[in-house]
Design a protein around this motif. Structure first.
Motif, PDB file in Angstrom:
ATOM      1  N   VAL A  53      23.666 -45.286  15.145  1.00 20.99           N
ATOM      2  CA  VAL A  53      24.371 -44.313  14.320  1.00 20.99           C
ATOM      3  C   VAL A  53      24.024 -42.927  14.840  1.00 20.99           C
ATOM      4  CG1 VAL A  53      24.523 -43.295  12.016  1.00 20.99           C
ATOM      5  CG2 VAL A  53      24.445 -45.783  12.274  1.00 20.99           C
ATOM      6  N   VAL A  54      25.029 -42.074  14.981  1.00 23.41           N
ATOM      7  CA  VAL A  54      24.800 -40.703  15.450  1.00 23.41           C
ATOM      8  C   VAL A  54      25.127 -39.740  14.317  1.00 23.41           C
ATOM      9  CG1 VAL A  54      25.410 -38.930  17.134  1.00 23.41           C
ATOM     10  CG2 VAL A  54      25.372 -41.339  17.819  1.00 23.41           C
ATOM     11  N   ILE A  55      24.177 -38.873  13.997  1.00 24.74           N
ATOM     12  CA  ILE A  55      24.389 -37.856  12.967  1.00 24.74           C
ATOM     13  C   ILE A  55      24.564 -36.513  13.650  1.00 24.74           C
ATOM     14  CG2 ILE A  55      23.483 -36.766  10.884  1.00 24.74           C
ATOM     15  CD1 ILE A  55      21.716 -39.226  10.467  1.00 24.74           C
ATOM     16  N   PHE A  56      25.693 -35.866  13.422  1.00 23.21           N
ATOM     17  CA  PHE A  56      25.967 -34.563  14.015  1.00 23.21           C
ATOM     18  C   PHE A  56      25.512 -33.470  13.055  1.00 23.21           C
ATOM     19  CE2 PHE A  56      29.528 -37.140  15.950  1.00 23.21           C
ATOM     20  CZ  PHE A  56      28.951 -37.210  17.204  1.00 23.21           C
ATOM     21  N   ALA A  57      24.524 -32.698  13.489  1.00 20.78           N
ATOM     22  CA  ALA A  57      23.922 -31.668  12.638  1.00 20.78           C
ATOM     23  C   ALA A  57      24.288 -30.269  13.132  1.00 20.78           C
ATOM     24  CB  ALA A  57      22.398 -31.829  12.626  1.00 20.78           C
ATOM     25  N   ALA A  58      24.091 -29.293  12.270  1.00 22.90           N
ATOM     26  CA  ALA A  58      24.273 -27.864  12.583  1.00 22.90           C
ATOM     27  C   ALA A  58      25.728 -27.476  12.814  1.00 22.90           C
ATOM     28  CB  ALA A  58      23.407 -27.442  13.772  1.00 22.90           C
ATOM     29  N   GLY A  59      26.629 -28.190  12.172  1.00 21.06           N
ATOM     30  CA  GLY A  59      28.041 -27.816  12.243  1.00 21.06           C
ATOM     31  C   GLY A  59      28.560 -27.797  13.671  1.00 21.06           C
ATOM     32  N   THR A  60      29.416 -26.825  13.952  1.00 23.05           N
ATOM     33  CA  THR A  60      29.923 -26.659  15.319  1.00 23.05           C
ATOM     34  C   THR A  60      28.989 -25.786  16.151  1.00 23.05           C
ATOM     35  OG1 THR A  60      31.208 -24.667  14.819  1.00 23.05           O
ATOM     36  CG2 THR A  60      32.306 -26.800  14.464  1.00 23.05           C
ATOM     37  N   GLY A  61      27.973 -25.220  15.499  1.00 23.36           N
ATOM     38  CA  GLY A  61      27.088 -24.277  16.183  1.00 23.36           C
ATOM     39  C   GLY A  61      27.589 -22.859  16.107  1.00 23.36           C
ATOM     40  N   ASN A  62      28.717 -22.657  15.403  1.00 26.28           N
ATOM     41  CA  ASN A  62      29.323 -21.328  15.278  1.00 26.28           C
ATOM     42  C   ASN A  62      29.529 -20.975  13.815  1.00 26.28           C
ATOM     43  OD1 ASN A  62      30.117 -20.891  18.254  1.00 26.28           O
ATOM     44  ND2 ASN A  62      31.054 -22.867  17.777  1.00 26.28           N
TER      45      ASN A  62
END
Length: 242
Positions: free
Chosen positions: A128-137
């Motif tokens: 499972v991959v969790i994408f953190a910190a939004g888009t970085g923008n």
């Protein structure tokens, strides 16, 4: 074994979903429940990516309204999503689900940097991959992050899990007893009716890349599994009604 409808999904969790009945912060009982639900989906050999909001800790728009510079407030919100992502990773690994957190803001001590090809490789290996910190923008919501990452990793659907409603309604059902629940919608209908499901940037990304969105309640145990098996719960939003 039951055959899932989707092979690769993006699960969008609001920060508030992790707060449970507390309303703020991270409720350990709630996050364990979510982890157990994700595990049951993972056992169907579905590739799962997750995007978590940070509203249970900090909202950039709210901070901006209090006088904090908007970009700074949004970066603070991104850090809140990292905290939620790490908590969710810990809960998932405690129930035996291999998980990686990828952050759009570099912080090598706690998370991998977001790299599309690496994320896809993790998914192919059953992590499972969790994408953190939004888009970085700044100025971009986590809904936009979910739409962007879904397009990048070629996900077949975005599952938007809610903790207060079980779909999309014509009005707030807690305030308007005449509110009607929609079973299906188009993205244009959603925007024209100003239903507030997701922002226009996120909706445009989903429309342009033909990614369906299913809005459903996460508070009922087993709903994530039901959705991926194709049960008609919640509201499905597509580019067209066909």
């Amino acid at each position: 074994m039951e055959q899932p409808k989707y092979r690769r999904i993006v699960l969008k969790l609001s920060g508030e979903a992790l707060a449970g009945q507390l309303g703020y912060g991270i409720d350990s009982q709630t996050i364990v429940s979510i982890a157990e639900q994700v595990k049951k989906v993972h056992e169907l050999n579905i590739e799962i990516a997750i995007v978590v909001g940070g509203g249970n800790i900090w909202r950039g728009i709210a901070g901006s309204a209090k006088g904090i510079d908007r970009a700074t407030a949004d970066y603070m919100g991104m850090l809140a999503t990292v905290m939620n992502s790490l908590a969710l990773q810990d809960a998932l690994e405690n129930v035996g689900v291999p998980t990686r957190v990828q952050s759009s803001i570099t912080m090598q001590q706690v998370a991998e940097p977001y790299i599309r090809r690496r994320a896809m490789r993790h998914l192919e290996k059953g992590r499972v991959v969790i994408f953190a910190a939004g888009t970085g923008n700044p100025y971009f919501s986590t809904d936009t992050t979910a739409a962007l990452r879904a397009a990048e990793i070629e996900a077949e659907v975005i599952l938007m899990a809610k903790n207060k409603v079980d779909g999309v309604y014509s009005a707030d059902p807690s305030k308007d007893p005449t509110a009607v629940k929609f079973e299906t919608l188009t993205y244009m209908d959603m925007l024209n009716k100003n239903l507030g499901v997701m922002d226009a940037t996120a909706a445009s990304l989903c429309m342009d890349n033909n990614i369906p969105l299913i809005v459903f309640s996460i508070t009922e145990e087993g709903n994530i599994r039901r959705v991926v098996l194709g049960e008609q719960i919640g509201t499905i939003i597509r580019g067209s009604v066909s």
